[in-house]
Scaffold this active site. Structure first.
Site, short mmCIF file in Angstrom:
data_model
loop_
_atom_site.label_atom_id
_atom_site.label_comp_id
_atom_site.label_asym_id
_atom_site.label_seq_id
_atom_site.Cartn_x
_atom_site.Cartn_y
_atom_site.Cartn_z
CG HIS A 119 -1.75 10.85 -5.93
ND1 HIS A 119 -2.68 11.81 -5.66
CD2 HIS A 119 -1.85 9.96 -4.92
CE1 HIS A 119 -3.33 11.50 -4.54
NE2 HIS A 119 -2.83 10.38 -4.06
NE ARG A 175 -3.44 4.43 -5.50
CZ ARG A 175 -3.93 5.32 -4.68
NH1 ARG A 175 -4.11 5.03 -3.40
NH2 ARG A 175 -4.25 6.53 -5.10
CE1 TYR A 201 -2.94 3.22 0.83
CE2 TYR A 201 -1.68 3.34 2.87
CZ TYR A 201 -2.56 3.92 1.97
OH TYR A 201 -3.04 5.17 2.19
CE LYS A 206 0.03 15.99 -3.11
NZ LYS A 206 -0.60 14.77 -3.63
NE ARG A 241 -0.30 6.11 -3.10
CZ ARG A 241 -0.01 5.03 -2.39
NH1 ARG A 241 1.13 4.42 -2.55
NH2 ARG A 241 -0.86 4.57 -1.48
C1 LIG Z 1 0.73 5.87 1.23
C2 LIG Z 1 0.43 7.12 0.47
C3 LIG Z 1 -0.76 7.80 0.73
C4 LIG Z 1 -1.05 8.98 0.04
N1 LIG Z 1 -2.18 9.69 0.35
C5 LIG Z 1 -2.42 10.88 -0.24
C6 LIG Z 1 -3.56 11.67 0.12
O1 LIG Z 1 -4.33 11.31 1.01
N2 LIG Z 1 -3.74 12.85 -0.52
C7 LIG Z 1 -2.88 13.29 -1.51
O2 LIG Z 1 -3.09 14.36 -2.08
N3 LIG Z 1 -1.81 12.56 -1.87
C8 LIG Z 1 -1.56 11.39 -1.26
N4 LIG Z 1 -0.44 10.67 -1.61
C9 LIG Z 1 0.46 11.19 -2.65
C10 LIG Z 1 1.52 12.09 -2.03
O3 LIG Z 1 0.98 13.27 -1.50
C11 LIG Z 1 2.59 12.49 -3.06
O4 LIG Z 1 2.00 13.08 -4.17
C12 LIG Z 1 3.47 11.32 -3.49
O5 LIG Z 1 3.64 10.40 -2.45
C13 LIG Z 1 4.82 11.86 -3.92
O6 LIG Z 1 5.64 10.86 -4.43
P1 LIG Z 1 6.76 10.09 -3.59
O7 LIG Z 1 6.04 9.16 -2.68
O8 LIG Z 1 7.53 9.41 -4.66
O9 LIG Z 1 7.56 11.12 -2.83
C14 LIG Z 1 -0.16 9.48 -0.94
C15 LIG Z 1 1.04 8.79 -1.19
C16 LIG Z 1 1.34 7.62 -0.49
C17 LIG Z 1 2.64 6.93 -0.76
#
Ligand SMILES: Cc1cc2nc3c(=O)[nH]c(=O)nc-3n(C[C@H](O)[C@H](O)[C@H](O)COP(=O)(O)O)c2cc1C
Length: 425
Positions: free
Chosen positions: A300, A188, A48, A276, A303
């Site tokens: 993101h 995912r 996850y 964002k 993701r």
């Molecule tokens: C476990 C996880 C949960 C995330 N949850 C959110 C979220 O709730 N809202 C959001 O805008 N981005 C979310 N993201 C995306 C992050 O804000 C961000 O865009 C991303 O992790 C950046 O890439 P990196 O993990 O390679 O640094 C999530 C990312 C991960 C890994």
């Protein structure tokens, strides 16, 4: 040689018994924290954290998009270097922010509180997820010095939206991070395979994976139940995740929202707003037109939309479109201080990380998050020194002169150039 003489030459480290202290003592880069997180978490939870959508093409591209740029140092004196900068008008110790990640208490019982403490101590902003597992008020109360941002989606229910904004203002959140990349939830497939859906439908393999990590599940069982208190009215933290909360999680993004809703939000919120989740320079330009304060270029972390471009592919063009009038933050794939140097050289004001701090959290709690920030800061300082810049301002001023697009020149041209060089030698 006598043992005493060997001892004088070589210092042998005493073994460290606690797993998290061992990690803190020995892990020296983000990749090592990633490996430690993988050892600490049940495989399904690690998936996850780590996984991307569909074929994970974007997830892989995010790293590739940094490796595509080479660094070109310039000889000359360097002092410091000074990593201090301003982000959204406030001094930040580093050109770095911690980006929102939902359900953080899955990785460590202290969850968002541990992350907030580390961010406050490092003097960098932290964007709390709307789907955080600690309430925004609790984070604020326990990290009073933290530069706090809050991640929201756009709602058609104006009463709900206003109540959320009132909560943010009352708890001292200075900026909103408005996510625009979740019109549908990315598929995912690792999560689907493991049964990490909303609500969860764990497979036998996932359960066995959990059983194999007693450190994790004992902490999890000892801690309070997992909740999403920002989805509920303030002060109702006590309820566990109910079917209606899962509904809200699934309905988190409303695909019918658009630019007009952002303009409404702009009128409703006097603080800063960061858009964002876009990578389209047209969207960046439009965000500037309607008075957004910053755009966080992001896919993101791979993701959401698979095959989506990476921020590094569009950064220069985005900066050219908006000139100096809009702050640009870059996330998705940052794992090294040199990545931050490249992004700043190409026009970013700051970078943001998600998974790296979660690795630190899963491996060693709040000290792990602190250590990951420190590692990135050390690498940033070292890279700045080696590249030949003394401050963030100088790095941004020198800009694209510091980096070369290794894919910019046709491969034949590069081969011809290196052949000519060999002949000349
Ligand atoms: C476990 C996880 C949960 C995330 N949850 C959110 C979220 O709730 N809202 C959001 O805008 N981005 C979310 N993201 C995306 C992050 O804000 C961000 O865009 C991303 O992790 C950046 O890439 P990196 O993990 O390679 O640094 C999530 C990312 C991960 C890994």
């Amino acid at each position: 040689m006598k043992l005493r003489e060997v001892r004088q030459l070589v210092q042998v480290q005493a073994p460290v018994l606690s797993r998290s202290r061992r990690v803190l003592a020995s892990a020296y880069n983000v990749a090592e924290y990633r490996a430690a997180a993988q050892r600490a978490l049940p495989p399904g939870i690690f998936d996850y954290l780590e996984g991307g959508s569909e074929d994970e093409v974007t997830l892989r591209r995010n790293r590739d998009s940094f490796d595509r740029w080479g660094l070109m140092p310039q000889w000359g004196p360097v002092t410091g270097p000074d990593t201090t900068t301003t982000v959204l008008g406030r001094v930040s110790a580093l050109p770095l922010t911690l980006t929102p990640t939902g359900a953080t208490r899955l990785f460590h019982p202290e969850g968002e509180l541990a992350v907030a403490r580390a961010a406050a101590a490092a003097g960098v902003p932290y964007g709390l997820a709307g789907l955080s597992t600690v309430s925004m008020e609790n984070v604020a109360a326990q990290s009073p010095g933290l530069e706090r941002w809050f991640n929201i989606g756009l709602s058609s229910d104006m009463g709900y939206q206003q109540a959320k904004l009132d909560r943010c203002a009352a708890a001292g959140y200075r900026a909103l991070l408005v996510g625009v990349d979740t019109r549908a939830l990315g598929s995912r497939e690792r999560d689907r395979k493991n049964g990490f859906t909303a609500p969860p439908a764990l497979t036998l393999a996932s359960l066995l994976g959990i059983a194999a990590r007693p450190g994790w599940w004992m902490n999890f069982l000892r801690a309070d139940g997992l909740r999403f208190p920002n989805l509920e009215p303030a002060g109702t933290d006590a309820g566990l995740v109910t079917p209606s909360v899962w509904q809200q999680i699934l309905g988190h993004s409303d695909a019918s929202r658009g630019w007009a809703d952002l303009e409404t939000l702009r009128a409703m919120w006097p603080g800063k707003i960061i858009l964002k989740g876009c990578v389209n320079p047209d969207d960046v330009a439009r965000a500037q037109e309607i008075g957004m304060d910053a755009v966080q270029l992001s896919n993101h972390g791979g993701r959401q939309l698979d095959h989506m471009l990476s921020p590094m592919d569009v950064l220069e063009e985005s900066r050219q479109r908006v000139g100096g009038g809009l702050e640009l933050i870059v996330d998705s794939g940052i794992r090294r201080g040199s990545d931050i140097v490249k992004a700043l050289a190409l026009g970013a004001d700051a970078c943001s990380v998600g998974r790296p701090y979660l690795y630190g959290l899963a491996a060693a709690g709040s000290p792990g998050v602190s250590r990951v920030i420190e590692i990135l800061a050390e690498e940033l300082r070292r890279t700045m020194t080696l590249v030949g810049v003394s401050s963030v301002a100088e790095l941004q001023q020198r800009g694209a002169g510091i980096v070369r697009d290794l894919r910019g020149a046709a491969p034949e041209a590069r081969v011809a150039a290196s052949e000519a060089l060999r002949e000349a030698m």
